[in-house]
Scaffold this motif. Structure first.
Motif, PDB file in Angstrom:
ATOM      1  N   ASP A  52     -17.757  25.018  59.510  1.00  0.00           N
ATOM      2  CA  ASP A  52     -17.141  24.009  60.370  1.00  0.00           C
ATOM      3  C   ASP A  52     -15.640  24.186  60.585  1.00  0.00           C
ATOM      4  N   THR A  53     -15.129  25.382  60.297  1.00  0.00           N
ATOM      5  CA  THR A  53     -13.725  25.688  60.568  1.00  0.00           C
ATOM      6  C   THR A  53     -13.646  27.068  61.216  1.00  0.00           C
ATOM      7  N   GLU A  54     -12.525  27.352  61.855  1.00  0.00           N
ATOM      8  CA  GLU A  54     -12.369  28.677  62.467  1.00  0.00           C
ATOM      9  C   GLU A  54     -12.266  29.761  61.398  1.00  0.00           C
ATOM     10  N   LEU A  57     -15.742  30.572  60.633  1.00  0.00           N
ATOM     11  CA  LEU A  57     -16.316  31.342  61.744  1.00  0.00           C
ATOM     12  C   LEU A  57     -15.943  32.812  61.628  1.00  0.00           C
ATOM     13  N   TYR A  78     -16.357  31.849  70.474  1.00  0.00           N
ATOM     14  CA  TYR A  78     -16.033  30.447  70.730  1.00  0.00           C
ATOM     15  C   TYR A  78     -15.410  29.810  69.488  1.00  0.00           C
ATOM     16  N   ASN A  79     -14.285  29.110  69.684  1.00  0.00           N
ATOM     17  CA  ASN A  79     -13.695  28.376  68.580  1.00  0.00           C
ATOM     18  C   ASN A  79     -14.394  27.024  68.430  1.00  0.00           C
ATOM     19  N   MET A  80     -13.917  26.196  67.511  1.00  0.00           N
ATOM     20  CA  MET A  80     -14.576  24.921  67.259  1.00  0.00           C
ATOM     21  C   MET A  80     -14.467  23.967  68.445  1.00  0.00           C
ATOM     22  N   PRO A 101     -20.630  28.074  67.469  1.00  0.00           N
ATOM     23  CA  PRO A 101     -20.876  26.879  66.651  1.00  0.00           C
ATOM     24  C   PRO A 101     -21.626  25.774  67.372  1.00  0.00           C
ATOM     25  N   LYS A 102     -21.733  25.874  68.688  1.00  0.00           N
ATOM     26  CA  LYS A 102     -22.433  24.847  69.457  1.00  0.00           C
ATOM     27  C   LYS A 102     -23.932  25.119  69.566  1.00  0.00           C
TER      28      LYS A 102
END
Length: 227
Positions: A52-54, A57, A78-80, A101-102
Motif C-alpha cells: 500500500d505504499t510506493e 510497489l 502506476y503509483n498509488m 495497485p488498482k
C-alpha cells in the motif's frame, strides 16, 4: 500382619499415582505440540502485509528482475494515485513494470530495454481504448512495415505473478507469487525453432503466436512451485 497389609496398600496407592501421572503427561504432550504448530502457522500468516505504499510497489516489482540486477533497474508503472510514472530511475539493461495497485492480484514484469518500443506502443494503444485484438493487429502491421522496433531476437521478459496482494516486508516476496519467462522471437515458428506450439507440461518451453510479430518462447512455472 496388620503392618504388612498396610505396607501393601500404600505400595498400591503409589503405583496407581505414578501410572496416573504418566498417562497425564502422555495425554498432554500432543496438545503442547499442537499449540506450537498453530503458533508457527499464525506467525507465517502474519508476516505478510498489504502493498500500500510506493516503496512497497517498487520493492515487490524488483522481485521480477534477476537478483544481481535489481539495484540498477528502472521501475515504471502506476503509483498509488493511479498515475503512470517512473517510480525509480535505473541505468542497466532492464526495465521493470510494477504491479497496478488498482487491479486485483499481483503482476510485475521485467524486460530488456530493447523491448521498450514494443511495450510502450502497447500501452499507448491501450490508453486509446483499443482492444487486445486491435493492439495485436496494429503492432503486427507496424512490425511488418518496419515502423515498430521489436528489439533483438531473444529479448527476455520475466513475469512475477500470483493471486496474492500482500508481501513480506523483509524479503519482498509476494504471497504465493510465481515466475514465468518469455523469450521474444518475432516471426519464429515451430519449424524454425523446433519447439512445440502447445505446452507439453509445466516448465517445458513452447512457442506461442508462431509466425507473428509476437512469437515468443513460453516457460511456465512448475505446478507444485510455492515461491
Amino acid at each position: 500382619m496388620k503392618q504388612l497389609i498396610i505396607a501393601i496398600a500404600l505400595t498400591g496407592v503409589l503405583i496407581s499415582c505414578n501410572t496416573s501421572n504418566k498417562n497425564k503427561v502422555a495425554t498432554e504432550e500432543p496438545t503442547a505440540k499442537k499449540t506450537v504448530t498453530d503458533s508457527t502457522s499464525n506467525a507465517d500468516e502474519n508476516q505478510y502485509v498489504a502493498i500500500d505504499t510506493e516503496e512497497a510497489l517498487i520493492a515487490t516489482a524488483l522481485m521480477a528482475a534477476p537478483k544481481a540486477s535489481r539495484d540498477s533497474c528502472k521501475v515504471i508503472g502506476y503509483n498509488m494515485a493511479g498515475e503512470f510514472v517512473t517510480l525509480k530511475e535505473g541505468n542497466n539493461e532492464f526495465i521493470v513494470l510494477a504491479d497496478n495497485p488498482k487491479k486485483s492480484g499481483f503482476s510485475a514484469a521485467c524486460y530488456h530495454k530493447d523491448l521498450e518500443p514494443f511495450m510502450a506502443r502497447g500501452r499507448e494503444l491501450k490508453a486509446e481504448g483499443k482492444s487486445a485484438g486491435e493492439i495485436f493487429d496494429i503492432r503486427e502491421k507496424e512490425a511488418k512495415e518496419g515502423t515498430l522496433d521489436m528489439g533483438k531476437q531473444g529479448s527476455a521478459l520475466h513475469i512475477y505473478f500470483g493471486d496474492g496482494e500482500r508481501y513480506d516486508p523483509e524479503t519482498y516476496k509476494v504471497e504465493g507469487a510465481k515466475y514465468r519467462y518469455v523469450v521474444y522471437m518475432p516471426f519464429a515458428t515451430a519449424k524454425s525453432t523446433g519447439l512445440p506450439e502447445k505446452p507439453i507440461g509445466s516448465n517445458h518451453p513452447w512457442i506461442m503466436n508462431p509466425g507473428t510479430h509476437r512469437a515468443h518462447i513460453m516457460i511456465s512455472p512448475l505446478a507444485e512451485d510455492k515461491e
